[in-house]
Design an enzyme around this catalytic site. Structure first.
Site, PDB file in Angstrom:
ATOM      1  N   HIS A  31      -8.124  -7.077  -6.166  1.00 14.19           N
ATOM      2  CA  HIS A  31      -7.253  -6.282  -6.852  1.00 14.19           C
ATOM      3  C   HIS A  31      -6.825  -7.031  -7.970  1.00 14.19           C
ATOM      4  O   HIS A  31      -6.116  -8.124  -8.015  1.00 14.19           O
ATOM      5  CB  HIS A  31      -5.881  -5.962  -6.080  1.00 14.19           C
ATOM      6  CG  HIS A  31      -6.211  -5.264  -4.699  1.00 14.19           C
ATOM      7  ND1 HIS A  31      -5.469  -5.561  -3.511  1.00 14.19           N
ATOM      8  CD2 HIS A  31      -6.946  -4.050  -4.453  1.00 14.19           C
ATOM      9  CE1 HIS A  31      -5.990  -4.762  -2.464  1.00 14.19           C
ATOM     10  NE2 HIS A  31      -6.852  -3.972  -3.099  1.00 14.19           N
TER      11      HIS A  31
ATOM     12  N   GLU B  49      -3.557  -8.760  -9.167  1.00 13.00           N
ATOM     13  CA  GLU B  49      -3.054  -9.800  -8.417  1.00 13.00           C
ATOM     14  C   GLU B  49      -3.521 -11.190  -8.881  1.00 13.00           C
ATOM     15  O   GLU B  49      -4.377 -12.028  -8.330  1.00 13.00           O
ATOM     16  CB  GLU B  49      -3.303  -9.697  -7.069  1.00 13.00           C
ATOM     17  CG  GLU B  49      -2.561  -8.482  -6.450  1.00 13.00           C
ATOM     18  CD  GLU B  49      -3.327  -7.844  -5.004  1.00 13.00           C
ATOM     19  OE1 GLU B  49      -4.182  -8.699  -4.376  1.00 13.00           O
ATOM     20  OE2 GLU B  49      -2.815  -6.808  -4.765  1.00 13.00           O
TER      21      GLU B  49
ATOM     22  N   HIS C 213      -5.012 -12.810  -2.414  1.00 13.62           N
ATOM     23  CA  HIS C 213      -4.158 -11.524  -2.739  1.00 13.62           C
ATOM     24  C   HIS C 213      -2.965 -12.019  -3.070  1.00 13.62           C
ATOM     25  O   HIS C 213      -2.572 -12.974  -2.928  1.00 13.62           O
ATOM     26  CB  HIS C 213      -4.328 -10.505  -1.744  1.00 13.62           C
ATOM     27  CG  HIS C 213      -5.667  -9.800  -1.431  1.00 13.62           C
ATOM     28  ND1 HIS C 213      -5.795  -8.556  -1.915  1.00 13.62           N
ATOM     29  CD2 HIS C 213      -6.715 -10.327  -0.734  1.00 13.62           C
ATOM     30  CE1 HIS C 213      -7.317  -8.230  -1.778  1.00 13.62           C
ATOM     31  NE2 HIS C 213      -7.508  -9.220  -0.999  1.00 13.62           N
TER      32      HIS C 213
ATOM     33  N   GLU D 101      -1.853 -13.978   1.402  1.00 10.79           N
ATOM     34  CA  GLU D 101      -0.869 -13.127   0.501  1.00 10.79           C
ATOM     35  C   GLU D 101      -0.017 -13.975  -0.297  1.00 10.79           C
ATOM     36  O   GLU D 101       0.636 -15.000   0.373  1.00 10.79           O
ATOM     37  CB  GLU D 101      -0.114 -12.115   1.118  1.00 10.79           C
ATOM     38  CG  GLU D 101      -1.032 -10.862   1.662  1.00 10.79           C
ATOM     39  CD  GLU D 101      -1.703  -9.752   0.591  1.00 10.79           C
ATOM     40  OE1 GLU D 101      -1.366 -10.001  -0.596  1.00 10.79           O
ATOM     41  OE2 GLU D 101      -2.340  -9.171   1.119  1.00 10.79           O
TER      42      GLU D 101
END
Length: 381
Positions: A173, A176, A266, A342
């Protein structure tokens, strides 16, 4: 001096509705840009404001409620920089009535505002240049993205010598950007000749690292998609050369090398924590995988106080699309420890930083800390 907002640069993205006075700047978040024009993803912004030195500025993002993750706005603070090297948080950021409002008095005529500290394509190329000069690593080209850009693979160690294959990918992504900061910190330590942890890892493993899976989306200023409008982290079950060549090329390289450990890096818009998304829900997840995964989690928690296990995603979040996600597909295909990391767009609520929040430097330090659980994993392989 005339006020002006520009975004026609690497990762720039914003729509200006009006900029008549500093205290009434009306903006809209842009949808992800690509061949497909109907993207529903919008949240990333990055632009330059010129001509407001010493003036109270009020910027209203009028469609913030239409963002992909509106839960990301409460508690969020916009980032800003005068020199594009030192970024700070704007305390005058708030979300109310479906609008994101940023109030700030710039000290200089030129200032950049962004959703998170950007990681530019030039910095990406500089990182690859440093890798090329290392005696421990090489840079290889896996093929071309949708827009024809290079998909770069860093290889650390000696392939074809029986070493344990480890894969790390980042920035599926593109918005990010903390993910590529993480990789920079990991590589800086991994290629340090004087670091004993890095040296032992290089002896035991060969690491295949993709610092930026989605360079097209990053340059276009997208939050989640590539130039074909594909969310790459939903393409792993059936990638195609037309829609998701980035995933197809990496999958082919994985099949050739094998995978013993996989990390997908991420950022999360809403949760103000560093956490893992693990693989328990993957069909066929074995007891051995569970034990090795738990050991890896414990080792990372010991390596970095920024990481925690109390807060994260709820089971069942991904439903039928589970095996279209990178770490879930890899866990199923290779029967290995396969985890998504994350990091927050906001701040780490457990260790808050009032000036910077979560930023590039903290992401780099977390990347460096990841070497400890990797070595622990290798010692038990």
């Amino acid at each position: 001096m005339t006020l002006r907002i520009s975004s026609n640069f690497d990762s720039g993205a914003i729509e200006v509705l009006s900029i008549d006075t500093p205290d009434n700047i009306r903006l809209r978040l842009c949808a992800d840009q690509g061949i497909a024009s109907d993207s529903s993803f919008r949240q990333w912004f990055h632009f330059r404001l010129h001509g407001a030195a010493g003036l109270p500025v009020r910027m209203v993002f009028e469609n913030a409620s239409e963002a992909a993750y509106p839960d990301g706005w409460p508690g969020y603070r916009c980032v800003a920089s005068y020199d594009r090297h030192h970024w700070f948080r704007i305390t005058g950021t708030r979300y109310e009535n479906g609008q994101l409002i940023v109030e700030h008095t710039p000290e200089r005529n030129g200032i950049y505002y962004a959703y998170f500290e950007p990681y530019s394509h030039e910095r990406h190329l500089d990182l690859l240049g440093r890798v090329e000069m290392s005696p421990f690593a090489s840079v290889n080209n896996l093929g071309a993205t949708v827009d024809g850009r290079d998909l770069d693979l860093v290889t650390v160690g000696r392939p074809d010598t029986g070493q344990v294959p480890i894969w790390i990918i980042a920035r599926q992504h593109p918005g990010e950007s903390m993910a590529e900061w993480f990789v920079e910190g990991l590589l800086d330590r991994l290629l340090d000749a004087a670091d004993p942890v890095a040296r032992r890892i290089r002896e035991k493993a060969v690491l295949y690292i993709v610092p930026n899976m989605n360079p097209d989306g990053a340059i276009r200023g997208n939050l989640r998609t590539n130039a074909a409008g594909a969310n790459l982290n939903r393409e792993w079950r059936e990638p195609s050369l037309e829609r998701s060549p980035e995933v197809l090329l990496v999958r082919q390289a994985m099949e050739a090398s094998g995978v013993e450990l996989f990390l997908d890096i991420h950022g999360d818009e809403a949760l103000p924590y560093v956490f893992f998304s693990t693989a328990e829900e993957v069909p066929g997840f074995s007891d051995e995988q569970r034990v090795r995964q738990a050991r890896f989690i414990d080792a990372f928690q010991a390596a970095s106080p920024d990481f925690q296990t109390e807060h994260g995603y709820l089971n069942g979040r991904f439903k039928d699309e589970l095996l279209s996600l990178a770490s879930k597909w890899v866990a199923h295909r290779f029967d290995c420890v396969s985890i998504t990391l994350e990091m927050p767009f906001k701040d780490n609520a457990n260790l808050p930083d009032g000036l910077a929040g979560w930023n590039g430097e903290r992401s780099k330090r977390l990347g460096a800390a990841m070497l400890n659980p990797i070595l622990n994993h290798l010692s038990r392989t």
